[in-house]
Design an enzyme around this catalytic site. Structure first.
Site, PDB file in Angstrom:
ATOM      1  CG  HIS B  61      -2.563  10.249  -8.510  1.00 41.04           C
ATOM      2  ND1 HIS B  61      -1.563  10.879  -7.825  1.00 41.04           N
ATOM      3  CD2 HIS B  61      -3.250   9.510  -7.608  1.00 41.04           C
ATOM      4  CE1 HIS B  61      -1.648  10.557  -6.553  1.00 41.04           C
ATOM      5  NE2 HIS B  61      -2.656   9.717  -6.394  1.00 41.04           N
ATOM      6  CE1 TYR B  64       4.408   6.623 -10.079  1.00 44.50           C
ATOM      7  CE2 TYR B  64       2.159   5.857  -9.819  1.00 44.50           C
ATOM      8  CZ  TYR B  64       3.305   6.364  -9.278  1.00 44.50           C
ATOM      9  OH  TYR B  64       3.366   6.631  -7.929  1.00 44.50           O
ATOM     10  CE  LYS B 106       4.679   4.769  -1.794  1.00 45.31           C
ATOM     11  NZ  LYS B 106       3.800   3.984  -2.678  1.00 45.31           N
ATOM     12  CD  GLU B 108       1.848   7.993  -1.762  1.00 44.89           C
ATOM     13  OE1 GLU B 108       1.994   6.903  -2.319  1.00 44.89           O
ATOM     14  OE2 GLU B 108       0.991   8.206  -0.893  1.00 44.89           O
ATOM     15  CG  HIS B 110      -1.533  14.516  -0.249  1.00 42.56           C
ATOM     16  ND1 HIS B 110      -2.561  14.805   0.615  1.00 42.56           N
ATOM     17  CD2 HIS B 110      -2.046  13.608  -1.120  1.00 42.56           C
ATOM     18  CE1 HIS B 110      -3.615  14.081   0.300  1.00 42.56           C
ATOM     19  NE2 HIS B 110      -3.324  13.349  -0.745  1.00 42.56           N
ATOM     20  CG  ASN B 111       3.325  18.127  -4.356  1.00 43.19           C
ATOM     21  OD1 ASN B 111       3.735  17.902  -3.226  1.00 43.19           O
ATOM     22  ND2 ASN B 111       3.982  17.757  -5.444  1.00 43.19           N
ATOM     23  NE  ARG B 131      -5.154   5.048   4.406  1.00 41.53           N
ATOM     24  CZ  ARG B 131      -5.210   6.371   4.530  1.00 41.53           C
ATOM     25  NH1 ARG B 131      -5.145   6.911   5.731  1.00 41.53           N
ATOM     26  NH2 ARG B 131      -5.368   7.153   3.480  1.00 41.53           N
ATOM     27  CG  ASP B 132       1.187   3.655   0.557  1.00 37.57           C
ATOM     28  OD1 ASP B 132       0.231   2.957   0.180  1.00 37.57           O
ATOM     29  OD2 ASP B 132       1.517   4.721   0.000  1.00 37.57           O
ATOM     30  CG  ASP B 285      -2.882   1.860   1.066  1.00 35.66           C
ATOM     31  OD1 ASP B 285      -2.234   1.026   0.404  1.00 35.66           O
ATOM     32  OD2 ASP B 285      -2.898   3.065   0.790  1.00 35.66           O
ATOM     33  CB  SER B 557       3.978  14.760  -7.762  1.00 37.90           C
ATOM     34  OG  SER B 557       3.098  15.865  -7.811  1.00 37.90           O
TER      35      SER B 557
END
Lengths: 240, 759
Positions: B61, B64, B106, B108, B110-111, B131-132, B285, B557
Site C-alpha cells: 500500500h 508500491y 487525484k 484514490e 478505499h476498497n 486531505r491530499d 496529511d 490498489s
C-alpha cells in the site's frame, strides 16, 4: 405584519449591510454572501464567537452542519456569542433569515416555533423543491406575489417540519406559513417548508434560496427575491 | 519515564542489548530478507516501533513495491507540458489553468475498508483524498465517486451499496463539497470486493503551492487536528498481542477508521488561513500509515532529520504504546512544519477554529528521524530508508492461458432480437438494466450545489465547475472505467477508459489537460494479475503520450480478490479539462424543438464486452471495441470548437449501451421527443447497441447544420444526421421500426436501484 426597523437603520436602503454568520461547520456562508452581493447589497461576515453585529441591517444564518450537529441540529449554535445578540435584535425587528441549518438554529433558539426532525424516508435527499409563497407579508418575501411558485434546491437529512397541532393551527390562521411544498420531499407536517415569527421579520426555511440565484448554477433564479424582499423592507423603513 | 508507564519500552538501547530477541516480522507482513535488510540499515535489530514503521512503509500500500517498476512508464512517456506544476510522487498532481489559477486533483481507492464497514470505509476514503488535495495548498472544491458492487440483486449488495453511498454522501455533504459525478457499476466480479474510488479536486492561486518538505533546521513540527486513537491500527496490533498477551484490550481495536467530517471542515478552513498568512513551511496529511508516513516522508523530503517527542501527541485512548501512536490511522490530522517564531501564532489560529494543535518536534540536520517517548529513544532511523528506499519487486508476469479462448468467444455471434417488437423491448430492457438505469437514487444523496459553482453534475457527461466568477473560467472532470473491456484486453480496456473520460470532458466543451488514475487489481503475487497490470499501465502511459496529456498522480490498489478469483482488472481514469467560459458548456439533452440530431464517429459491429452481451446473455468474451486515439483528439478539438461558437445545443457521449442508451438519456434530460431515422442499409440492432468508441450524439441548433458539417469535414470526423428533436412526440420514435412513449421510457429507466434495494 411587517417588522419594525430600528430607528438608526432607517437610512440604509439598498446599500444595506446583510450579515452572514459563520459557525464552525457552516457550509453555505459564501453562497449566502454571493446572493446578497448579486442583489446589490453588501455582505458582512459575522463570526460565531464574537459578540458583534457590525452594524448590519439584516442577518442570514446559512446552511451547513454547525458544530458538526452531533447533538441535535442547531442545538449548540444557539448558545454562540453572536446568537445572543441576534436573538435580542430580532425581538426589536432585525430581519433574520435562517436557511436549512440556519432554520434549525432559529427553532432551537425559540425565535421560531416547531422543530426539524429526520426526513420521513430517513435519507439525505437533494432535489429541487417546488414551493408556493404563502405570504408576502414578511421581511423576506415581500418581493414575491402571494401564491407565487418558486423552485429552490432542498438538500437535507433532517428537514421534516414538526409542531403540535395547536401550533400548526396558529401558524396557519396567523398567516405564518411562509413557504409550502408542492411536492413534499421530507414528510413535513402540512407540507410546511418555511415559517415566520409573529412580527414577520424572522423567517426560516429548509430549501436554499442562495442556491437559486444564477441560471448557470441553480434550478431557477427565484432565490434572488428573498434578498430583494429584505432590501425593499429596509427601504420602506427608510422612507417611512 | 513516569511511573504510569510501567511497561518496558522497547528502546534503541534495549534493542542493541537484546540483538537475538525474536520479532514478529512475518506476522507484520515482512519477508525474511526484508527483515534482514532492516537490520542491515540499522546495524541492529529494529525496536518494536521501528519494526511497526518499516512493516507499514514497506507494505504494498505504501511502498508500491510491486507496481513501481511499471509505473515508471508514466514518468518516461508523460508528454512535456508547462501546465504541470507538481506531478507523480506528490500528494496530488497540480496543473495550471491560467497564469493565476492552478488546480489539483487525484483519485484514490478505499476498497477493503468499504467492504468491512461500508459507511465509514467509504466516508474515510472521501476524507483521505480531500486531505491530499488540501496538502498541496488548494481549497478542495468538489468530490466524485466511482463505485463497483456485485450483482445488483445479490443480498450483500443490499448491505454494501446503501452504506457506501451513505458514507460518500455523509462525508462530502458535511464537509461541504459538491459531488459532481462518478459512476455506479454492478458486476459479479466485485462480489466480496467492492471498489470504492474517490476523487477530489481543489483550486489555488499558483503561488500558494505547498511542499511536503520538513526543511529549515530548528523549525517546529506541529500536529494539527484530531486526537490520535486506536483506529485503523490493523496489522500492528500483532506487536501488542505477541508481546503483551495479557493485554486483552489489544483485540478490541476497530480496523476501520471512523470519519469526522466536521473536524475535516475545520482543518480545511484553518490550513487555508495558515497558507494565506504564509505561516507554513511544509505540510503533509496523515492518512494510511498515520504519523509513520507523515514523519518519514516530510523528513526524507526535507533537510533529512527530525526529532519528535511522541508523548506530546494528544491521545484519545488510554494505554497506547509508542508503536500504536506511530501506526494509528486516526483521521482528520495534518502535520505542519513551521518557523518557530510563528509557532505560537499557528497554535492560536488553529485554536480559533476549535482545533487542537500541538508542537511535537523539530527539524534537524542529523540525517536521522529520531522519536523519543518519555525520554527514551524508540526510533532512530534514516528517514529515506522508510519513505523512498523500500523494496522494489519485479514480480513474475504471465499471460493468462485462456486468452485465445476468450478472444474467439465473440458476443457478435450471440442471438439477437428479431423484429421490431423485440428490438423495441430490448431498448426498454437495456434502459432498465442495472448498469444503465437511472442513478438518481445514488446522486440525490449527494449535495451538488454547495459553493454555488456547479455548472454541470451527474448525470451529465462530466462535472463542470466554475473557478472564477469574473472570467467564467472553469474545469470539467470525468471519472470512468470499464472492467469488462479490461478483462478481455487490459491494454485496450485501459485505453478505452482513458478515451471515454477524455471524450466525456470534451463533450461538455472543455479541453482535456491532465489525467489521474486508480488501478484496481487482484493479487500482484499472481503472475496473471501482474500481466493484466503491466498491460493496463502500458495502455494508459501510451494513451496519455498519444493524447498529449500527462498522468499527474493516482493510486494502485492490489489484492482486490476474495479467494482465488480476482476482480476484473479495473483501471479507473479521471480526466480533467479546462473551459474558458463555463457559460459555453454543453449539457446532455435535446436542445429546442426542430434542432437536428446527429452522430459523430463511426459505428462498427462491436458487441463483445458490451452491456447488451452481459444484460441479455450474461456473456463476457471476444475482443472489446477498438480505440482510436487520433480520432478522439479530432473529436475533442471539434467539440471544443462547436461549444465556443455556440453551434451545438446538447451532446452526449456514447458508451455502455450504445446509441440506444444515449438517446434514452438525452430524452429523459429533456422535455422533447426524438424523431430518429437510421441511415440506409445499417442493421438497426447493431447501430443501436454496438459500443464502438469515439462517438458522440450531438444536437445542432437550427440553421447551423451546414457550418457543423463543414467543421466535421475539415477535421475528418464522420457525421451522420439521425433526425430531429420534436415537441409533438415526447419519447423515442424510430422511424420504420417502433415508438416508445416517454412514460414507457421512464417506467423502464427510473426507480430501479431503489426498487432493487426493496424501497
Amino acid at each position: 405584519m411587517s417588522g419594525v426597523v430600528p430607528e438608526e437603520r432607517r437610512d440604509r436602503g439598498t446599500g444595506a449591510r446583510v450579515g452572514v454568520v459563520t459557525f464552525p461547520g457552516s457550509l453555505d456562508d459564501r453562497d449566502a454572501a454571493r446572493a446578497v452581493r448579486l442583489s446589490g447589497a453588501e455582505p458582512v461576515s459575522l463570526w460565531h464567537d464574537e459578540a458583534a453585529l457590525r452594524s448590519v441591517d439584516a442577518v442570514i444564518l446559512p446552511g451547513g452542519f454547525s458544530y458538526g450537529d452531533y447533538l441535535r441540529c442547531g442545538a449548540i449554535a444557539r448558545f454562540s456569542e453572536v446568537m445572543g445578540l441576534i436573538a435580542d435584535a430580532a425581538k426589536s425587528g432585525l430581519p433574520v433569515l435562517g436557511v436549512c441549518n440556519g432554520f434549525q438554529v432559529l427553532c432551537e433558539s425559540h425565535l421560531l416555533p416547531g422543530a426539524l426532525v429526520r426526513n420521513a424516508h430517513l435519507r439525505y435527499r437533494n432535489r429541487p423543491a417546488r414551493m408556493r409563497v404563502e405570504t408576502a407579508k414578511t421581511a423576506w418575501t415581500r418581493a414575491y406575489g402571494e401564491g407565487a411558485e418558486v423552485v429552490f434546491p432542498a438538500k437535507h437529512g433532517e428537514g421534516r417540519y414538526v409542531a403540535d397541532e395547536a401550533t400548526l393551527d396558529e401558524l396557519e390562521s396567523a398567516g405564518r406559513v411562509v413557504f409550502r411544498y408542492l411536492d413534499n420531499p421530507n414528510g413535513a407536517m402540512r407540507d410546511i417548508a418555511g415559517v415566520c415569527n409573529e412580527a414577520g421579520n424572522v423567517v426560516g426555511l429548509m430549501p436554499h434560496p442562495e442556491h437559486a440565484v444564477e441560471a448557470l448554477t441553480g434550478p431557477s433564479t427565484d432565490g434572488l427575491g428573498v434578498v430583494a424582499s429584505v432590501l425593499a423592507h429596509l427601504n420602506e423603513g427608510a422612507v417611512r | 519515564m513516569t511511573s504510569r508507564f510501567n511497561v518496558v519500552v522497547d528502546s534503541v538501547g534495549v534493542a542493541s542489548a537484546t540483538p537475538d530477541e525474536k520479532q514478529p516480522y512475518a506476522e507484520l507482513g515482512l519477508k525474511e530478507d526484508e527483515y534482514e535488510r532492516i537490520r542491515d540499515v540499522l546495524g541492529r535489530r529494529p525496536t518494536q516501533s521501528e519494526l511497526a514503521m518499516y512493516s507499514i512503509m514497506w507494505s504494498e500500500h505504501c511502498s508500491y513495491k510491486s507496481s513501481k517498476v511499471h509505473l515508471r512508464q508514466f514518468a518516461r512517456k508523460n508528454p512535456k507540458t508547462d501546465r504541470l506544476l507538481a506531478g507523480i510522487g506528490e500528494n496530488a498532481g497540480v496543473v495550471a489553468v491560467d497564469d493565476e489559477i492552478a488546480v489539483t486533483f487525484k483519485v484514490e481507492s478505499h476498497n477493503h475498508p468499504s467492504y468491512v464497514e461500508p459507511k465509514q470505509g467509504a466516508a474515510t476514503g472521501v476524507g483521505g483524498i480531500i486531505r491530499d488535495i488540501l496538502a498541496m495548498g488548494a481549497r478542495p472544491v468538489a468530490v466524485m465517486d466511482s463505485l463497483r458492487f456485485g450483482d445488483a440483486d445479490h443480498p450483500d449488495t443490499a448491505r454494501v451499496l446503501p452504506g457506501v453511498v451513505d458514507g460518500v454522501g455523509h462525508y462530502g455533504n458535511c464537509v461541504g463539497l459538491p459531488n459532481i459525478g462518478g459512476e455506479t457499476v454492478f458486476d459479479p466480479s466485485y462480489q466480496g470486493n467492492p471498489l470504492v474510488n474517490a476523487l477530489s479536486v481543489g483550486i489555488m492561486p499558483r503561488r500558494r503551492l505547498q511542499s511536503m518538505q520538513a526543511s529549515g533546521v530548528g523549525n517546529a513540527v506541529i500536529l494539527l487536528g484530531a486526537k490520535t486513537g486506536r483506529d485503523g491500527i490493523g496489522g500492528v496490533s500483532v506487536l501488542a498481542s505477541a508481546t503483551f498477551d495479557e493485554d486483552g484490550d489489544a483485540d478490541s481495536r476497530p480496523s476501520v477508521q471512523v470519519g469526522d467530517p466536521f473536524t475535516e471542515k475545520l482543518l480545511i478552513e484553518s490550513c487555508l488561513e495558515l497558507f494565506d498568512a504564509g505561516l507554513v513551511v511544509g505540510i503533509q496529511d496523515l492518512g494510511g500509515a498515520g504519523l509513520t508516513c507523515a514523519l518519514s516522508e516530510t523528513a526524507a523530503a526535507g533537510d533529512g532529520g527530525m526529532h519528535v517527542d511522541l508523548e506530546r501527541v494528544p491521545l484519545r485512548a488510554a494505554g497506547m504504546e509508542p508503536h500504536d501512536i506511530l501506526a494509528s490511522e486516526s483521521q482528520e490530522r495534518m502535520l505542519l512544519i513551521v518557523d518557530p517564531a510563528h509557532a505560537e501564532t499557528v497554535l492560536k489560529r488553529a485554536h480559533r477554529w476549535g482545533l487542537l494543535a500541538t508542537e511535537i518536534g523539530t527539524v534537524t540536520d542529523s540525517g536521522r528521524l529520531v522519536v523519543d517517548y518519555h525520554g527514551q529513544t524508540v526510533v532512530d532511523v534514516p528517514p529515506a530508508s522508510l519513505a523512498d528506499e523500500g523494496p522494489v519487486y519485479e514480480r513474475p508476469i504471465a499471460e493468462p492461458n485462456d486468452r485465445a479462448l476468450v478472444a474467439v468467444d465473440r458476443a457478435e455471434t450471440l442471438s439477437r432480437p428479431s423484429g421490431d417488437d423485440e428490438l423495441r423491448q430490448t431498448v426498454l430492457d437495456m434502459a432498465a438494466s442495472p448498469n444503465l438505469c437511472d442513478r438518481t437514487w445514488v446522486t440525490e444523496q449527494y449535495d451538488s450545489s454547495v459553493f454555488g459553482n456547479t455548472v454541470l453534475a451527474a448525470p451529465h457527461d462530466a462535472g463542470v465547475l466554475r473557478l472564477d466568477e469574473r472570467t467564467g473560467v472553469g474545469i470539467a472532470i470525468s471519472l470512468d472505467g470499464n472492467g469488462r473491456y479490461a478483462r478481455l484486453d487490459p491494454y485496450s480496456g485501459a485505453q478505452s477508459a482513458l478515451a471515454e473520460a477524455y471524450r466525456n470532458v470534451a463533450t461538455t466543451g472543455a479541453t482535456p489537460i491532465a489525467v489521474t488514475d486508480c488501478l484496481n487489481f487482484g493479487s500482484p503475487e499472481d503472475p496473471h494479475v501482474m500481466w493484466q497490470f503491466e498491460r493496463a499501465v502500458t495502455g494508459i502511459a501510451d494513451g496519455c503520450e498519444r493524447l498529449g496529456i500527462p498522468v499527474t498522480g493516482g493510486n494502485v490498489s492490489f489484492y482486490n480478490q476474495t479467494g482465488r478469483e480476482a476482480v476484473h482488472p479495473t483501471p479507473v481514469i479521471g480526466v480533467l479539462g479546462v473551459i474558458d467560459d463555463v457559460r459555453g458548456r454543453i449539457p446532455v439533452g435535446l436542445g429546442e424543438a426542430g434542432d437536428t440530431i446527429a452522430l459523430l464517429g463511426t459505428t462498427a459491429e462491436e458487441l463483445s464486452g458490451s452491456e447488451w452481451a452481459w444484460a441479455a446473455h450474461r456473456h463476457l468474451g471476444g475482443v472489446p471495441p477498438k480505440v482510436d486515439l487520433d480520432h478522439e483528439m479530432k473529436l475533442a478539438e471539434l467539440l471544443a470548437r462547436l461549444a465556443s461558437t455556440e453551434q451545438i445545443a446538447a451532446a452526449h457521449d456514447l458508451s455502455e449501451g450504445g446509441l440506444s442508451q444515449a438517446l434514452v438519456e438525452a430524452i429523459m434530460r429533456s422535455e422533447l421527443g426524438a424523431q430518429v431515422l437510421l441511415p440506409e442499409g445499417v442493421d438497426p440492432f447493431t447501430y443501436l447497441f454496438s459500443e464502438s468508441t469515439g462517438r458522440v450524439l450531438i444536437v445542432i441548433p437550427r440553421g447551423q447544420e451546414v457550418a457543423v458539417r463543414g467543421a466535421c469535414e475539415q477535421r475528418g470526423v464522420p457525421i451522420t444526421p439521425l433526425g430531429v428533436t420534436d415537441s409533438s412526440t415526447d419519447g423515442l420514435h424510430l422511424r420504420d421500426h417502433f415508438d416508445i412513449t416517454r412514460d414507457d421510457l421512464a417506467a423502464a429507466w427510473k426507480g430501479r436501484i431503489g426498487a432493487g434495494l426493496g424501497e
